[in-house]
Scaffold this motif. Sequence first.
Motif, PDB file in Angstrom:
ATOM      1  N   SER A 193      72.890  65.534  59.243  1.00  0.00           N
ATOM      2  CA  SER A 193      71.944  65.654  60.347  1.00  0.00           C
ATOM      3  C   SER A 193      70.500  65.508  59.861  1.00  0.00           C
ATOM      4  O   SER A 193      70.176  65.923  58.741  1.00  0.00           O
ATOM      5  CB  SER A 193      72.081  67.019  61.024  1.00  0.00           C
ATOM      6  N   ASN A 213      74.946  65.386  66.414  1.00  0.00           N
ATOM      7  CA  ASN A 213      74.149  66.058  67.439  1.00  0.00           C
ATOM      8  C   ASN A 213      72.696  66.137  66.960  1.00  0.00           C
ATOM      9  O   ASN A 213      72.417  66.782  65.948  1.00  0.00           O
ATOM     10  CB  ASN A 213      74.707  67.458  67.674  1.00  0.00           C
ATOM     11  N   LEU A 244      78.820  63.719  59.374  1.00  0.00           N
ATOM     12  CA  LEU A 244      79.777  62.696  59.759  1.00  0.00           C
ATOM     13  C   LEU A 244      80.663  62.454  58.547  1.00  0.00           C
ATOM     14  O   LEU A 244      80.170  62.138  57.460  1.00  0.00           O
ATOM     15  CB  LEU A 244      79.094  61.398  60.178  1.00  0.00           C
ATOM     16  N   THR A 258      79.080  60.698  67.133  1.00  0.00           N
ATOM     17  CA  THR A 258      77.675  60.717  66.704  1.00  0.00           C
ATOM     18  C   THR A 258      77.234  62.133  66.377  1.00  0.00           C
ATOM     19  O   THR A 258      77.751  63.120  66.929  1.00  0.00           O
ATOM     20  CB  THR A 258      76.767  60.147  67.801  1.00  0.00           C
TER      21      THR A 258
END
Length: 374
Positions: free
Chosen positions: A75, A24, A32, A22
């Motif tokens: 993110s 942060n 990812l 996952t």
Amino acid sequence: MRAQFLDAYNTPYILRTVPLPTLNPTSRHDLLVKVEAASYCHTDAVLAAGQLPPFPLSFPHIGCHEFAGIVISTSPGSTTNLQPGDRVGIPGRAFYPCGKCFECVSGPTEEDPDADEPGYSVYCPHAGNHGISMPGGFAEYAVVDERQVAPLPEGMGTVDAAVLMCAGVTVYGALKRCKLKPGQRVGIVGCGGGLGHLGLQFAVSMGLRVVGIDNADGPLRLAREVVESKEAVRVVDARTEEAASVVAQIGEDGKKEQGEVGLDAVIILPESQKAFDYGMALLRNHARCVVVSFPEKGFHVSAWDLVFRDISVVGSLVASNKTLREMLQFADEHRVRARIKTYPLSKLNDLVVEYHKREGGKLVIDTTLVDEDY
């Protein structure tokens, strides 16, 4: 997702299904990535054998520090220009650099104009390293730092790109550290290995005259294949030809004094003292030796070479993200490609067996393959 784990030193990898990693929530730099290709490096073998004391592994461990794939998500609050669907190459070093240490804040200098801008450095002592201190690319997905990755040229596949994320950028960076101009001479000791056969191609494309040295049939055969018909390259079997003989055959008009004839630089890729000594013996006076390998017991360096011949010895560790991007464009423009054999993720242990045969080239996990393709 599926991933290959080491549970202890000197044991086979074990394939397991685990949850996806996952992002942060406190980082603006996470990506990812769906891993499409993960290349096996000599460092993977050394780490798996417990022969790199400064970097003890935390088990269970996912290896691989040279891989490539497709961005799946970024993110929240990310300022990256990368978007889902972009193809990227991921080197292992500098995940979450601190941004505050002297390495991170120094930036480009007159001595190192290729360094990254302040805020990021592959030399940051506080950063994580994929496949070493944190999970790497022998998995279907990985979380990476957008500052460490490089977008892939349109015509370059992820399998070809993966091997460039360590082997490619490392030997390209070492060639730049030789500080040579077109027409000068460079030696590559270990020319038929993963780094070496890429180095031959880079060096020729840079306009250098090249002597490649190796001491095994498979690597020598590979080296000759990748540079066949190129007049600027000579491949030498160190088992049958002494360094002094190689130097004597170089020959340059008007140069006859001892120390005047020889190579302008040499890159040392193997870990043996014999290989190091052979490379040093190829150099003319005032030349440069660039060391890439890091044997556990180090190298013995002759003080005579340093003092009376003025040979400089420097180390070279991968390269900056700036240089990584430059290398990718250079490799794409000049069609620099590794000789590669691919395996599905489930066959990583078969890949390791093949690696220890030391036939040269690069071995890569291609996650798009299934067992039936192998």
